[in-house]
Design an enzyme around this catalytic site. Structure first.
Site: not given
Ligand code: G3P
Length: 218
Positions: A27, A86-88
């Protein structure tokens, strides 16, 4: 090769899961906004709903852009469910956060990657997944798939374990090309996955088989 669906739409995620080939979900803030999910509580509840649908990894993107904020937000996101990744973003503070998360056993997806140099940095910082944005490179009339080739070669030579997650994939053919280029994962809209089904000779052949069966069996 893993298939992730790139959407926050729960119906599409269920449909992809029911197809039996889904390995995860990605997402981003734009996709969450598209579903009308706003406010921290609703966003976190939506991530939980996605994690309840799929067993595989679900990327949830931080909004913060400073190290402390990314760490606090990413830690909170990782506590929603065990399959949260976790998208960073690929920025200086993001690289520092990737190292922090790696050292604290929190899995990550480094996003907004457009060069092999950025890919090198993310792998050095311990990213679990790396998201090069193929379609957005192609939009500029450059060669997105060449970047996948280059990163795959670089990671193989150097022995990095970061998985190459080809993102911003918008066509069924690009799924195949990403696989040939060495992507470990592709993420794309459900329609691109369903597009892999299509071939007119399949439809014509099936119609003929069924017609012959009907003729023979009444
Ligand atoms: O996963 C990143 C992807 O959602 C970006 O896709 O089509 O907005 O470039 P797109």
């Amino acid at each position: 090769m893993k298939f992730f669906v790139d959407t926050a739409n729960l119906d599409q995620i269920k449909e992809a899961r029911d197809l039996g080939v889904l390995d995860g979900v990605t997402t981003n803030p734009s996709l969450m906004a598209r579903e009308g999910v706003t406010g921290k509580d609703a966003i976190y509840a939506h991530y939980k709903a996605i994690c309840d649908i799929v067993d595989g990894d679900v990327s949830a993107e931080v909004i913060s852009t400073d190290f402390e904020g990314i760490v606090a937000e990413g830690t909170a996101l990782s506590e929603i469910a065990p399959n949260i990744v976790v998208k960073v973003p690929m920025i200086k503070e993001g690289v520092k956060a990737l190292r922090y998360f790696s050292d604290h056993d929190i899995r990550t997806n480094c996003t907004l990657v457009f060069s092999a140099g950025q890919a090198l940095l993310a792998a050095k910082a311990g990213a679990t997944y790396l998201s090069p944005f193929i379609g957005r490179i192609n939009d500029l009339n450059w060669d997105g798939m060449q970047l996948i080739h280059e990163i795959a070669e670089l990671y193989a030579i150097q022995g990095f374990e970061t998985e190459i997650l080809a993102a911003s994939i918008r066509t069924s053919r690009d799924i195949v090309e990403a696989g040939k280029a060495g992507a470990d994962v592709v993420t794309c809209p459900l329609d691109s996955i369903l597009g892999l089904l299509k071939h007119p000779l399949t439809d014509i052949g099936l119609e003929k088989f069924l017609a012959d069966h009907r003729a023979a069996n009444g």
